[in-house]
Design a protein around this motif. Sequence first.
Motif, PDB file in Angstrom:
ATOM      1  N   PHE A 260       0.873  -1.165   0.000  1.00  0.00           N
ATOM      2  CA  PHE A 260       0.000   0.000   0.000  1.00  0.00           C
ATOM      3  C   PHE A 260       0.915   1.221   0.000  1.00  0.00           C
ATOM      4  N   PHE A 261       0.835   2.029  -1.061  1.00  0.00           N
ATOM      5  CA  PHE A 261       1.697   3.186  -1.257  1.00  0.00           C
ATOM      6  C   PHE A 261       0.922   4.452  -0.908  1.00  0.00           C
ATOM      7  N   SER A 262       1.452   5.284  -0.011  1.00  0.00           N
ATOM      8  CA  SER A 262       0.755   6.499   0.393  1.00  0.00           C
ATOM      9  C   SER A 262       1.772   7.597   0.680  1.00  0.00           C
ATOM     10  N   ARG A 263       1.229   8.786   0.961  1.00  0.00           N
ATOM     11  CA  ARG A 263       2.094   9.913   1.299  1.00  0.00           C
ATOM     12  C   ARG A 263       1.521  10.641   2.497  1.00  0.00           C
ATOM     13  N   GLU A 264       2.381  10.902   3.462  1.00  0.00           N
ATOM     14  CA  GLU A 264       1.968  11.607   4.668  1.00  0.00           C
ATOM     15  C   GLU A 264       1.861  13.098   4.343  1.00  0.00           C
ATOM     16  N   ARG A 265       0.677  13.681   4.534  1.00  0.00           N
ATOM     17  CA  ARG A 265       0.420  15.019   4.014  1.00  0.00           C
ATOM     18  C   ARG A 265       1.150  16.124   4.784  1.00  0.00           C
ATOM     19  N   ILE A 266       1.523  15.880   6.036  1.00  0.00           N
ATOM     20  CA  ILE A 266       2.212  16.914   6.808  1.00  0.00           C
ATOM     21  C   ILE A 266       3.721  16.871   6.553  1.00  0.00           C
ATOM     22  N   SER A 267       4.325  15.714   6.734  1.00  0.00           N
ATOM     23  CA  SER A 267       5.772  15.582   6.530  1.00  0.00           C
ATOM     24  C   SER A 267       6.129  15.400   5.059  1.00  0.00           C
TER      25      SER A 267
END
Length: 388
Positions: A260-267
């Motif tokens: 599962f590929f995602s991106r942390e919106r804050i960091s």
Amino acid sequence: MTNENTFMNLNNLVSHLREVLDIKNYILLYAYNHTGKTRLSNAFKEKGKSRNKDGVTVKKDTLYYNAFTEDLFIWDNDLENENKHKLKLNQESSFLNALPLLEIETSVNDFLKLFTDIGFQFDTTNWEVIFVRELKVTVSSDSAKVSDGELDETDHQHKTYFEKGIKVSRGEENIFVWCFFLAIIRLVLDDDGDGSYNWVKYIYIDDPISSLDEQNTFSVAYHLAKLLKEGRPIKTVVSTHHIFFFNVLSNELRQANKYFFSRERISEQFLLRETGDTPFFQHLETLAEIYEAVHTGKLYTYHYNMLRSILEKTAIFHGYKKFSECIKPEEGDGNFYARLINNLNHGNDTLFEPREMSEENKQYFRKIFDQYITTYNFNPILLQGGQA
């Protein structure tokens, strides 16, 4: 315990994926729209390139399919006469300039007939494709010729002719480009090291279902997996936002590493989490994120994208044909809410340039979500990030 890795940038993530491919033949990535899948595919491709002092690419190792692949095919619509539509091939592209067109036509046809009834002819002099459709008509034995057609005289009742130079639908065009790419993969897999594609070490396929007819989802996934397993092993990455496509590939390529590929919106760090043999695990994490957004009021239009993904997975699990069958917030409103989700799911905002929902859409969202978690009786402790 599920493994999760964090990466500061795409280059670090690409290096990790290439390390995994030193051991494994296949990687499957599931991610939401606007997470960065296309940028990841480009970064992976660029990592394998070497350039000389003039900036000219002298070495590469990745054959890729993504949104830019379709741009190699451009329509010439014969605007003056409107009767000879042609699809032009960009012969300047390295994707095509070494292509032995006369040898690939049969292979493209083999794949094309799996999805559609259109045919085609290559003009190798002008680098263009002319599409053909076979039509059958019933005529009397003394009928004159059929306009612009070639009659089959072996049957005096049922005649066949071919309509040439037709303008196919956007979906048929995308299917053709996909089949063209599959034919090239076949060349790569059959290459004994002396052919035009002996430079290919990796294949990277990004979200083909975004542009292909979703009715073909199972067929596209199944035949892709079948093709990859038939030839010599070659390192392949497939990324997608389509959960059904991901699940079919997971079942067909059981030895693949699945993430599962995602991106942390804050960091803005990239996250890669193993799904193991249960590729639907991420729905709980998604539900928890939506739950928090609903209760804090920080709802953005991309949350509709996340909600649709949840509904699609639920529909598949329960054997429904449409995700809208999981939406019943108020009597008679199911179709309205399905259309709302569809419209907002295809907006121009992204996870990194978010647009807050209007108050009206927030109310609709809360109704759909509250009804969903009530209907399917999710444990509220899980949704709050705790453990049952």
